[in-house]
Motif scaffolding. Structure first.
Motif, PDB file in Angstrom:
ATOM      1  N   ILE B 673      -4.225  -2.178  -4.491  1.00  0.00           N
ATOM      2  CA  ILE B 673      -4.907  -2.059  -3.212  1.00  0.00           C
ATOM      3  C   ILE B 673      -3.910  -2.125  -2.058  1.00  0.00           C
ATOM      4  N   ARG B 674      -2.870  -2.919  -2.249  1.00  0.00           N
ATOM      5  CA  ARG B 674      -1.820  -3.052  -1.247  1.00  0.00           C
ATOM      6  C   ARG B 674      -1.077  -1.736  -1.054  1.00  0.00           C
ATOM      7  N   GLU B 675      -0.791  -1.113  -2.187  1.00  0.00           N
ATOM      8  CA  GLU B 675      -0.096   0.169  -2.104  1.00  0.00           C
ATOM      9  C   GLU B 675      -0.983   1.210  -1.429  1.00  0.00           C
ATOM     10  N   LEU B 676      -2.250   1.188  -1.786  1.00  0.00           N
ATOM     11  CA  LEU B 676      -3.172   2.152  -1.197  1.00  0.00           C
ATOM     12  C   LEU B 676      -3.260   1.939   0.305  1.00  0.00           C
ATOM     13  N   ALA B 677      -3.330   0.661   0.714  1.00  0.00           N
ATOM     14  CA  ALA B 677      -3.391   0.354   2.141  1.00  0.00           C
ATOM     15  C   ALA B 677      -2.120   0.832   2.826  1.00  0.00           C
ATOM     16  N   THR B 678      -0.986   0.634   2.161  1.00  0.00           N
ATOM     17  CA  THR B 678       0.280   1.095   2.743  1.00  0.00           C
ATOM     18  C   THR B 678       0.247   2.604   2.961  1.00  0.00           C
ATOM     19  N   LEU B 679      -0.256   3.302   1.947  1.00  0.00           N
ATOM     20  CA  LEU B 679      -0.352   4.760   2.065  1.00  0.00           C
ATOM     21  C   LEU B 679      -1.224   5.139   3.254  1.00  0.00           C
ATOM     22  N   MET B 680      -2.308   4.370   3.423  1.00  0.00           N
ATOM     23  CA  MET B 680      -3.203   4.663   4.542  1.00  0.00           C
ATOM     24  C   MET B 680      -2.491   4.449   5.865  1.00  0.00           C
TER      25      MET B 680
END
Ligand SMILES: Nc1ncnc2c1ncn2[C@@H]1O[C@H](COP(=O)(O)OP(=O)(O)OP(=O)(O)O)[C@@H](O)[C@H]1O
Ligand SMILES: [Mg+2]
Lengths: 234, 774
Positions: B673-680
């Motif tokens: 989820i952290r990586e996804l948030a970073t991508l966002m």
């Protein structure tokens, strides 16, 4: 000088059951293009909230936020994503690198979606990590990881670089070198840099120092002659 | 405090916890549900056969008396013997209907009728009628019914005193029809006195026998003893196993056993793997918490109990949610059996054994996993636990090492491949899950394909007649000639079926010798022979099923003991063929052994089989005539059962695959989820993020499908090999179309998962996800 950012009567409220928490309570300020801004305040003052709104990650409850003349507070989700993509570089206290991409790939991750990116390897040279290009994040130190994060934000060639407690997880010496790097980027490439911190000692290095307390801006201080980072002590 | 934390933790891990519970429940559902079928049917069969005291042997003969009954009952190993009268009758007006009458003097001791309503006959003017037959003919208790005894002018009128079912006629077929028909075929139990005028006082034509021990040796010995004691008086001896109408239930259970045990095990295996991975992941993540609790001074024991309770939530809820609805699948399949078999009505029960097994297995995987991880965690010092686990240093994966390929890939592709290889466990689990789904779906289609192909082949390449005619016993030469000369018949071939027990090197197996023409063309034995086939002159053709059971090879000498005749003949195994039943010999070979030849089946070819059928049915020595199309229809009816099973399999195989993918997908989602948030934050659009993350699932699905195909073929072959259809060896076959559909279904399920995972992306709170330390 052009105004890079104009914030007018910005309010951000959180509704927690019956309570309304005003994280940002009617603040206004301007930032000149290419200035090095320090946003100071105690924990819970609302600094991150302001930064998140500036970065297009959050929307204000009311008020206006002009970035390069555009009111981003009116943007919808897709427009905000595009805004983050093209205009903003973000650096966090925790570096948030992709653990399974190498250093250079982490930077490329950002450049591949931009219209006008910088060269990934060159950016890494700029932050002094050209030797570690092919290492994975777990193989380099915290300070180095933060440099990668900065390189990643920088490589997008954004107008504004937003840094939330970039030195928070680092020791004195490493933290200082990160600030040095950010200051250099600001001076050399004429980017607007905003750094959020609760460390008073950092204030003298900024062109503009904003102090926040309980969601309000208590002072706006222009520094005609900011001291170089090297001579700063804390 | 620990208790409050416990509930918080359950809540915070709810999505994953739920999906393990669902996976567990599905595994449990299939396991308990499927094993419930055999369990319940066995239970019913045992109590029905046992309670009604079904016979082990039926000895038929003319003019049997109480003397013979006594003689048989004195034979070694015999528990009881009861003589009775068995005759066929038909309603006066309806010639198409047959009612078998069973009459004893005194009480029913063997083959006791099961009373559905009313009572058993008390006077010679009453009879108890098969309830389904009575219903089909609108006969109520108290109604009178006039019957004509077949082949005699005699008529009797009886009052229905009760509705019954019989343990010896569970499968109500006439021996010619394959589908039970309770309008055309009925049976009734009555007093021997009712048929006294017909038979004579105390004259019977059948003796039912119950042995103490129904072992193979006891049976063989009994048959020999009867031959010795009664000689020619015993025209035939039918054993329980050869009595299709009685045995079908038991046989059906046996046939089904492989399917109902191996399938749920496959399902359970997949869910057990998921239990293991998810539980270990959840608890692994709680390492830090273990450290904090330890640092606060909680004892190892209470921490231990804490995590065991956590696992118990999964075990108890999973088992409960699986067991409760499992009755549905049991009842669904049992209802098919209830429709074909007439047995006492019963409500399916849960198998305690299956539930205990399920509890043990889920505990091994759920509780066992958490205990293991917990012990591992407790061994560490508190300080070590609190520090987040050091991420593994990135190793270069296989594809990365092949730099030629790696360089060509786009950035997104590289990222996807990296992610796939990063968590190998997940790769394995996802592929296994999809492969499992694919296996089950492929197999379900394969079952259908194999059977249809088999029957198609059977009716196209083997059954080349237009009309099959069964004759009554003792048909004369003149009568044979009469049929042959019926107008419209272009070809005519005879067959005689001789039930026998075959033995070879100590192994014994009951089956049938079919004595056929020396050259056959209407009922072929080999799918590869084109228009006709010559039977071997020096021996017999043996079915591969029988050959396998007796361990026969070509050239072996096989001994056959003709049932009820106490005569032994020997054959050389000249040829072994698939797709046939029992053994086949040419009539010249048969005659040369000095055996009598009076065929009872005739295969006919005619351009107008409907006309010939009508004509032939008028002959009084005809038992029945069937057009090929009627036979095909009745088989297709049988295949319907399989369709239900197939649908269930596809459904649950799919659901299981879905849950596996969703479960691992959601795990992946939470982990990253952290990586996804970073991508966002970096400004990736939703679609780009979906590509990065969900493309993996698509790749897993494709890998799973590719792997599932050979697995499906193997598993299907195993199932087919272990459950012969009606004694034939069916070739395992899955059509290309089935592979395509199975792949599409599996892929469809995986798309569904991606869709619902994609929705979750919208819920990501960027700021929240990035605020905390991992
Ligand atoms: N998602 C949220 N829901 C409710 N209240 C929130 C939320 N995020 C922030 N707040 C509240 O808003 C106020 C400002 O939070 P913010 O994170 O901006 O503070 P900060 O100045 O960045 O503090 P720190 O230096 O500790 O990071 C705090 O009182 C906080 O409790
Ligand atoms: Mg903050």
């Amino acid at each position: 000088m052009n105004k890079a950012i104009r914030v007018k009567n910005l309010v951000r409220e959180y509704i927690m059951g019956d309570n309304i928490i005003k994280a940002v309570d009617d603040i206004s300020f301007d930032v000149d293009e290419g200035s090095f801004v320090i946003l100071l305040g105690a924990s819970g003052a609302g600094k991150s909230t302001v930064l998140n709104i500036l970065g297009g990650m959050d929307k204000p409850t009311s008020g206006e936020v002009f970035v390069a003349g555009q009111d981003i507070s009116k943007y919808n989700k897709t427009e905000l994503t595009k805004y983050r993509r093209d205009n903003i570089g973000f650096v966090f206290q925790f570096y948030n690198l992709m653990p399974n991409l190498t250093v250079v790939e982490n930077v490329e991750l950002a450049t591949q979606i931009c219209t006008n990116p910088l060269n990934a390897s060159e950016t890494l040279r700029l932050v002094g990590l050209e030797e570690r290009e092919n290492n994975f994040p777990s193989q380099i130190s915290g300070g180095e990881q933060q440099r990668v994060a900065i390189a990643r934000a920088l490589a997008k060639n954004p107008d504004i670089l937003l840094c939330d407690e970039p030195t928070g997880a680092l020791d004195y010496k490493t933290g200082k070198s990160i600030l040095e790097l950010l200051a250099r980027i600001c001076r050399q490439s004429k980017k607007t840099v905003i750094i959020v911190t609760h460390n008073q000692a950092i204030a003298p290095i900024g062109d503009l120092v904003l102090r926040m307390k309980s969601g309000k801006i208590v002072s706006i201080e222009k520094n005609e002659n900011p001291i170089p980072v090297e001579s700063m002590e804390w | 405090m620990l208790v409050r934390n416990f509930f918080r933790e359950i809540f915070s891990t709810l999505p994953r916890l739920m999906s393990v519970i669902i996976v567990t429940a599905i595994g449990v559902f299939m396991y308990v549900g499927m094993s419930g079928i055999t369990y319940n049917l066995t239970l019913v069969a045992d109590s029905y056969y046992g309670g009604q005291n079904v016979a082990d042997f039926w000895i038929s003969g003319k003019n049997l008396t109480k003397l013979e009954e006594k003689e048989v009952s004195r034979l070694e190993g015999v528990a009881t013997a009861q003589a009775r009268v068995v005759v066929e009758a038909q309603p006066v007006r309806d010639k198409d209907v047959t009612v078998n009458l069973y009459a004893v003097s005194g009480d029913y001791i063997i083959n006791k009728p099961y009373i559905v309503a009313g009572r058993l006959p008390e006077t010679e003017r009453e009879f108890a009628l098969f309830d389904e037959f009575a219903k089909a003919h609108n006969l109520s208790i108290g109604d009178t019914y006039e019957l004509k005894i077949k082949d005699t002018p005699q008529k009797i009128t009886l009052t229905v005193c009760g509705y019954i079912r019989s343990p010896e006629i569970i499968y109500n077929v006439s021996g010619i029809d394959m589908i039970p028909n309770s309008y055309k075929l009925g049976f009734a139990y009555m007093k021997a006195e009712s048929l006294q005028d017909l038979m004579g006082k105390n004259i019977f034509n059948q003796i039912c026998v119950k042995l103490y021990n129904n072992t193979d040796e006891a049976q063989e010995k009994f048959k020999r003893d009867v031959d010795e004691a009664l000689g020619e008086k015993a025209a035939s001896i039918l054993s329980f196993k050869d009595n299709t109408r009685a045995y079908m239930l038991r046989g059906g259970i046996k046939e089904m056993k492989t399917t109902t045990t191996s399938l749920p095990i496959l399902f359970f295996l997949i869910s057990a793997l998921i239990m293991f991975t998810t539980m270990s992941r959840i608890i692994e993540e709680a390492r830090m918490q273990i450290g904090i609790l330890k640092a606060l001074g909680y004892s190892d024991f209470s921490i231990f109990i804490y995590y065991i309770s956590y696992a118990q939530v999964v075990v108890i809820l999973g088992v409960l949610l699986g067991v409760l609805p499992s009755g549905i699948i049991t009842n669904l399949l049992i209802s098919i059996y209830k429709a074909t078999f007439s047995m006492p009505d019963f409500t399916a029960q849960f198998s305690a054994a299956a539930i205990i097994q399920v509890l043990i297995i889920t505990n091994i995987f759920c509780t066992g996993t958490s205990v293991y991880i917990c012990i591992k965690g407790l061994r560490d010092m508190p300080a070590e636990c609190i520090r987040p686990k050091i991420p593994k240093t990135g190793n270069k994966n296989i594809i990365e090492r092949m730099s030629v390929i790696w360089k060509r890939l786009t950035f997104t592709e590289k990222t996807i491949i990296r992610n796939i290889f990063r968590n190998k466990m997940r790769l394995v689990m996802c592929v296994a899950g999809v492969a499992g789904c694919m296996t089950v779906v492929t197999m379900a289609f394969g079952m259908n394909d194999s059977n249809y192909k088999f029957f198609d082949m059977l009716f196209e390449k083997i059954h080349r007649y237009d009309l099959q005619v069964f004759l009554k016993a003792d048909t004369t030469e003149a009568q044979y000639r009469r049929i042959q000369s019926t107008q419209g018949i272009t070809k005519c071939e005879y067959q005689m079926d001789v039930p026998s027990t075959f033995s070879f090197k100590g192994k014994k197996e009951g089956s049938v010798i079919a004595v056929v023409e020396d050259e056959i063309s209407l009922m072929l034995l080999d799918i590869n022979s084109d228009t006709s086939m010559k039977l071997p002159r020096d021996g017999a053709v043996v079915s591969s099923v029988l050959a396998k059971k007796l361990n026969l090879r070509e050239g072996d000498i096989l001994e056959a003991n003709i049932t009820g005749k106490n005569r032994t003949v020997t054959f050389k195994v000249a040829q072994i063929l698939k797709n046939i039943n029992g053994i086949y010999v040419g009539r010249t070979v048969w005659r040369s052994m000095g055996q009598e030849y009076n065929p009872s089946t005739i295969y006919l070819r005619s351009s107008d089989s409907g006309f010939v059928k009508n004509k032939i049915e008028e002959y009084e020595f005809i038992l029945s005539a069937k057009q090929k199309s009627e036979i095909v229809e009745s088989i297709e009816e049988q295949l319907k059962t399989m369709k239900v099973v197939m649908t269930i399999l596809i459904l649950f195989g799919g659901v299981l695959g879905c849950v596996v993918l969703y479960n691992l997908g959601i795990m992946n989602y939470f982990e990253r989820i952290r990586e996804l948030a970073t991508l966002m934050v970096l400004g990736f659009y939703d679609n780009e993020i979906k590509t990065l993350v969900l493309r993996e699932n698509t790749i897993f699905t494709i890998l799973g499908i590719v792997l599932g195909i050979p697995l499906g073929i193997r598993f299907q072959a195993y199932l087919v090999a272990n459950s012969e259809t009606a004694g034939f060896e069916v070739d395992s076959y899955i059509s290309c179309l089935s592979f395509f559909i199975a792949s599409c279904i599996t892929f469809g399920f995986s798309l569904l998962v991606n869709l619902s995972l994609g929705k979750k992306f919208k819920e990501i709170d960027m700021i929240g996800a990035l605020k905390s330390v991992e």
